[in-house]
Design an enzyme around this catalytic site. Structure first.
Site, short mmCIF file in Angstrom:
data_model
loop_
_atom_site.label_atom_id
_atom_site.label_comp_id
_atom_site.label_asym_id
_atom_site.label_seq_id
_atom_site.Cartn_x
_atom_site.Cartn_y
_atom_site.Cartn_z
N GLY A 1 -4.51 -55.96 -16.06
CA GLY A 1 -5.23 -54.90 -15.36
C GLY A 1 -5.66 -53.85 -16.39
O GLY A 1 -5.68 -54.13 -17.60
N GLY B 1 -2.81 -53.10 -18.91
CA GLY B 1 -2.55 -54.25 -19.77
C GLY B 1 -3.65 -54.40 -20.82
O GLY B 1 -3.37 -54.61 -22.01
N ASN C 1 4.99 -47.79 -12.37
CA ASN C 1 5.28 -46.66 -11.51
C ASN C 1 6.50 -46.99 -10.68
O ASN C 1 6.67 -48.14 -10.28
CB ASN C 1 4.12 -46.50 -10.50
N LYS D 1 8.78 -38.18 -12.06
CA LYS D 1 7.50 -38.82 -11.70
C LYS D 1 7.59 -39.40 -10.29
O LYS D 1 6.65 -39.29 -9.49
CB LYS D 1 7.18 -39.92 -12.73
N ASN E 1 -6.59 -36.45 -3.78
CA ASN E 1 -5.32 -35.73 -3.99
C ASN E 1 -5.43 -34.24 -3.66
O ASN E 1 -4.52 -33.65 -3.09
CB ASN E 1 -4.84 -35.91 -5.43
N SER F 1 -3.21 -43.98 -6.68
CA SER F 1 -3.08 -45.43 -6.85
C SER F 1 -2.71 -46.10 -5.53
O SER F 1 -3.18 -47.20 -5.23
CB SER F 1 -2.04 -45.74 -7.93
O1 PAF Z 1 -0.09 -42.77 -8.63
C1 PAF Z 1 -1.00 -41.99 -8.89
O2 PAF Z 1 -2.13 -42.13 -8.45
C2 PAF Z 1 -0.74 -40.82 -9.82
O3 PAF Z 1 0.51 -40.99 -10.39
C3 PAF Z 1 -0.81 -39.45 -9.15
C4 PAF Z 1 -1.19 -38.45 -10.22
C5 PAF Z 1 0.47 -39.04 -8.50
C6 PAF Z 1 -1.79 -39.41 -8.04
O4 PAF Z 1 -3.10 -39.64 -8.46
#
Ligand code: PAF
Length: 314
Positions: free
Chosen positions: A19, A22, A111, A193, A211, A264
């Site tokens: 992706g 990567g 993540n 995070k 966001n 995301s």
């Molecule tokens: O996962 C995501 O999209 C990012 O980490 C964030 C900044 C929390 C949202 O765009």
């Protein structure tokens, strides 16, 4: 008697997942002289070379040659950078676990949380490192990546016994030009995070909003504030006092800084892909349940995202 100096033998970097991340990392590692092999979800029958097209931050366009492992490749893996999304990580590692050499370096760039323990158990002989990145990159086509924003990557050893190896690894990963820094406490950085992702990702995914709307639209702002208050209570109960104290401000700062972005999780949900909810909100809810801490808002968001994933799959 003169001693022969011991030289570090450069080993091939295997990169799991092609992706945006990567491809960005594979091209960075290859651009500074490393042999790089991509481990694809659908590998070619025979190993073959391929070009990653990198559209750089400065508008430059480059092609970097790497190699994709073929289905029959069985050579040992000494250095692995895993760039898949969290739900794909364990199944992908299980497929190549037999190739991962004892003492191999395995860097996890996902993540969320909840999979590190499982990876360490699956690969007991490997040295597992975790990385968190704020590099901005998106895929513009197969093996074509646009490096859209310069960020930095935090790195740390999952187990204290491997901590001494982290500085050399950070230097090696950063040699191609991406900024890599050692985290003082990578587990706490992962929690921080995770907390921000818990506050932003499910709400933006379910409301289909950018966001910044979490701060700007009054009804969303109320939901966001209530969620941050619940997160603060749960995080405090779990012993993450510093993160608990600043979660409201931290999440608002990130939402502001990425106001126009599609999170995301929103992107995954809208594209009909499995989201990382199990490794973000799901992980938090599980830890809260074990500690006997109620978290009804997070539970409801978890259930709602899961339900939307199920509907999209049918
Ligand atoms: O996962 C995501 O999209 C990012 O980490 C964030 C900044 C929390 C949202 O765009």
């Amino acid at each position: 008697m003169q001693q022969t100096p011991t030289r570090e033998t450069p080993a091939t970097w295997h990169v799991l997942g092609a992706g945006a991340m990567g491809c960005l990392w594979a091209s960075s590692l290859a651009s500074c002289g490393n042999a790089v092999r991509l481990l694809l979800r659908e590998p070619p029958a025979q190993a073959r070379s391929l070009d990653i097209r990198l559209n750089g931050l400065d508008g430059s366009r480059r092609e970097v040659q790497v190699c994709a492992d073929g289905t029959g490749d069985a050579s040992p893996i000494l250095k692995l950078l895993a760039c898949t999304k969290a739900p794909a990580l364990l199944p992908a590692l299980e497929r190549i676990a037999h190739r991962i050499a004892p003492g191999a370096t395995v860097v996890l760039l996902q993540n969320g949380m909840g999979f590190h323990e499982a990876v360490a158990a699956l690969l007991p002989g490997a040295r597992v490192f975790c990385a968190l990145t704020t590099e901005g990159a998106f895929r513009e086509g197969a093996f074509t990546v646009h490096h859209a924003g310069r960020g930095e990557t935090l790195l740390g050893a999952w187990s204290q016994t491997d901590a001494a190896a982290a500085p050399a690894l950070a230097a090696e990963l950063g040699r191609g030009g991406l900024r890599v820094r050692i985290a003082e406490d990578i587990r706490e950085a992962l929690w921080k995070k995770l907390a921000v992702n818990c506050a932003i990702n499910p709400l933006t995914a379910l409301h289909g909003c950018p966001n910044g709307a979490l701060l700007e639209r009054p009804a969303l702002r109320r939901e966001f504030d209530a969620l941050c208050a619940e997160l603060a209570t749960v995080l405090k109960g779990l012993g993450h006092t510093d993160i608990a104290t600043s979660i409201g401000q931290d999440a608002a700062r990130v939402a502001q800084a990425t106001a126009a972005n599609r999170s995301s999780m929103r992107q995954d949900l809208e594209a009909g892909r499995e989201t990382e909810i199990a490794f973000i909100t799901g992980f938090l809810c599980e830890r809260a349940r074990i500690a006997g801490l109620p978290c009804p808002l997070n539970e409801a968001l978890y259930g709602a995202v899961r339900e939307r994933e199920r509907r999209a799959a049918n």
